[in-house]
Design an enzyme around this catalytic site. Structure first.
Site, PDB file in Angstrom:
ATOM      1  N   ARG A   1     -12.711-106.213 -17.755  1.00 37.58           N
ATOM      2  CA  ARG A   1     -11.663-106.994 -17.067  1.00 37.58           C
ATOM      3  C   ARG A   1     -10.721-107.539 -18.135  1.00 37.58           C
ATOM      4  NH1 ARG A   1     -10.624-112.270 -15.715  1.00 37.58           N
ATOM      5  NH2 ARG A   1      -9.741-112.641 -13.656  1.00 37.58           N
TER       6      ARG A   1
ATOM      7  N   LYS B   1     -10.253-114.852 -24.239  1.00 31.99           N
ATOM      8  CA  LYS B   1     -10.967-116.115 -24.013  1.00 31.99           C
ATOM      9  C   LYS B   1     -11.185-116.864 -25.320  1.00 31.99           C
ATOM     10  CE  LYS B   1     -12.921-115.207 -19.533  1.00 31.99           C
ATOM     11  NZ  LYS B   1     -14.085-114.892 -18.710  1.00 31.99           N
TER      12      LYS B   1
HETATM   13  C1  7PJ Z   1     -13.625-113.907 -15.161  1.00 28.10           C
HETATM   14  C2  7PJ Z   1     -13.317-113.792 -13.811  1.00 28.10           C
HETATM   15  C3  7PJ Z   1     -14.685-113.145 -15.710  1.00 28.10           C
HETATM   16  C4  7PJ Z   1     -14.965-112.214 -13.503  1.00 28.10           C
HETATM   17  C5  7PJ Z   1     -12.011-115.249 -14.724  1.00 28.10           C
HETATM   18  C6  7PJ Z   1      -9.702-115.293 -16.989  1.00 28.10           C
HETATM   19  C7  7PJ Z   1     -10.438-116.532 -16.602  1.00 28.10           C
HETATM   20  N1  7PJ Z   1     -13.983-112.945 -12.985  1.00 28.10           N
HETATM   21  N2  7PJ Z   1     -12.310-114.646 -13.542  1.00 28.10           N
HETATM   22  N3  7PJ Z   1     -15.317-112.305 -14.831  1.00 28.10           N
HETATM   23  N4  7PJ Z   1     -12.783-114.814 -15.711  1.00 28.10           N
HETATM   24  N5  7PJ Z   1     -15.662-111.371 -12.742  1.00 28.10           N
HETATM   25  O1  7PJ Z   1      -8.845-114.849 -16.233  1.00 28.10           O
HETATM   26  O2  7PJ Z   1      -9.962-114.755 -18.062  1.00 28.10           O
HETATM   27  O3  7PJ Z   1     -15.049-113.206 -16.887  1.00 28.10           O
HETATM   28  S1  7PJ Z   1     -10.806-116.482 -14.862  1.00 28.10           S
END
Ligand code: 7PJ
Length: 436
Positions: A415, A381
């Site tokens: 993640r 990010k």
């Molecule tokens: C996140 C997400 C996050 C959760 C995205 C990317 C941007 N879901 N979906 N947490 N970020 N739970 O794919 O990095 O930080 S979209």
């Protein structure tokens, strides 16, 4: 020249950057400048112009610190004035020192893990602003015992939730860090371009399972600022072959969606987790998860993806996010979703500037007081880019550094885009933490 002028103009007009991709800016008027799409391609190509584009874009958001709470001594905290308080476990120890502190009563396990906390930061909202009092655990417990009934019970239950073991999540014990691999079946996600091609997404999922992913998070809609809205039919079309193909292969499947109908369909195809950046606030979402036996990730987002990076505001990001997530857990429980089916996520970059993200990460252990596992998504990010100057493609080392910091603060699930590399980093971190 014309292009540089265009970029400079965009930079001057812009106030925020997308959480994911440095090369996408929203203007004060809330739209994505067309020139930026081209600039993004150029950034990917890493030519000279793109380097200056990146430099311009990195100047758009200064690296400033978030306002800190006012430090006071624990005894100075006026209970009559403080309206609400939260505990942040800190003074974190590992290895035999952690065991010794636990044995002597000077420390408590952080969420049942081998990490032990020996200090508590009490954060309280007062009419004069947020105050913070730091005290050793024992002194804090003595102080707590002197508080009037309701306040004492509240603090004791936060302390208990911060220290007790987490229940398994979607069949995965949370006594060791878990890795969630990101699979975007979208033409416009900010990183890992499988595009909307199901075959490529399935192959990526297979390689992530081989690399040791515990969970695969499959998304058919980009939630990046300004991303085009996707119809329900299109989201279903993108997800179905991928979820169906990957569900039998061993990893737990999570579906990254905000739409109740997509949640229901993905669960019928074999997904077991709903990952919702809107924390099940969308129409029918709570009921859909409640009706199933699925687990859910409740993520905090301020605003909506299209506009969330325009001047996000918090009293104190960590406190505001914890309050929001607590309310969402309560809403889930009221709807019939037991807390062991939930993990919480501060939502890095979702309506947060760099200072907000850093304050949230620094106080991550505050979220353990909610009693659920904590999931963290920082992989590649823009905060990583802002701290390091690295382009999207260069952010693996910074992503690993942030992941390990999150683990040190008690995060249970990471993640990530880079499963094999994260797995190695986690294994080494765990070995070192247990070593002495
Ligand atoms: C996140 C997400 C996050 C959760 C995205 C990317 C941007 N879901 N979906 N947490 N970020 N739970 O794919 O990095 O930080 S979209």
């Amino acid at each position: 020249m014309a292009r540089n002028f265009e970029l400079a103009k965009i930079a001057n007009n812009s106030n925020e950057i997308c959480p994911c991709d440095d090369a996408i800016a929203t203007t004060r008027h809330g739209f994505i400048c067309d020139g930026f799409w081209e600039a993004r391609e150029r950034t990917r190509n890493r030519d000279l112009a793109s380097t200056s584009a990146l430099a311009l874009m990195q100047r758009m958001e200064p690296l400033s610190a978030a306002p800190a709470p006012t430090s006071i001594a624990l005894d100075q905290l006026d209970r009559g004035i403080a309206s609400a308080w939260r505990l942040r476990p800190t003074g974190l120890l590992t290895g035999s020192t952690a065991i010794a502190a636990s044995t002597s009563g000077d420390g408590l396990p952080l969420a049942g893990s081998a990490t032990v906390f020996t200090l508590v930061e009490l954060l309280a909202r007062t009419p004069g602003g947020i105050v913070a009092a730091l005290a050793p655990l024992r002194r804090f417990q003595n102080w707590t015992a002197q508080q009037p009934g309701a306040a004492r019970q509240d603090i004791e239950s936060q302390l208990r939730r911060s220290s007790e073991s987490r229940a398994p999540f979607a069949g995965l014990s949370l006594d060791r860090p878990r890795i969630m691999g990101i699979i975007n079946v979208t033409p416009d996600s900010f990183y890992t371009g499988t595009g909307a091609d199901p075959a490529k997404a399935i192959a990526l999922g297979q390689s992530m399972i081989e690399a040791g992913a515990d969970i695969l998070d499959i998304g058919g809609e980009s939630t990046r600022p300004g991303a085009a809205a996707v119809s329900e039919a299109e989201e279903l079309r993108r997800l179905e072959p991928v979820v169906r193909a990957l569900a039998p292969l061993g990893a737990v499947i999570s579906v990254d969606t905000r739409k109740a109908a997509v949640m229901a369909a993905a669960l019928s195809w074999g997904a077991r987790i709903v990952n919702d950046v809107a924390a099940l606030e969308g129409p029918g979402s709570l009921e859909t998860v409640a009706r199933s036996d699925a687990s859910a990730v409740l993520m905090h987002m301020q605003g909506e993806p299209a506009t969330m990076q325009q001047g996000p505001r918090y009293d104190l990001a960590s406190l505001d996010v914890a309050d929001y997530l607590e309310a969402r857990i309560a809403a889930c429980i009221a709807a019939g979703i037991a807390p062991h089916r939930l993990v919480v996520d501060p939502g890095f970059g979702f309506g947060k500037n760099v200072a907000h993200n850093l304050e949230l990460l620094g106080r991550l252990s505050l979220l353990q007081g909610l009693g659920c596992g904590v999931l963290v998504g920082l992989s590649r990010k823009s905060t990583i880019g802002r701290l390091s100057g690295a382009s999207l493609e260069e952010r693996l080392p910074g992503s690993l550094a942030s992941a390990l910091y999150a683990l040190s603060q008690g995060a249970q699930i990471l993640r990530v885009h880079d499963v094999a590399e994260t797995r190695q980093a986690v294994a080494v971190w765990r070995g070192i933490a247990a070593g002495a």
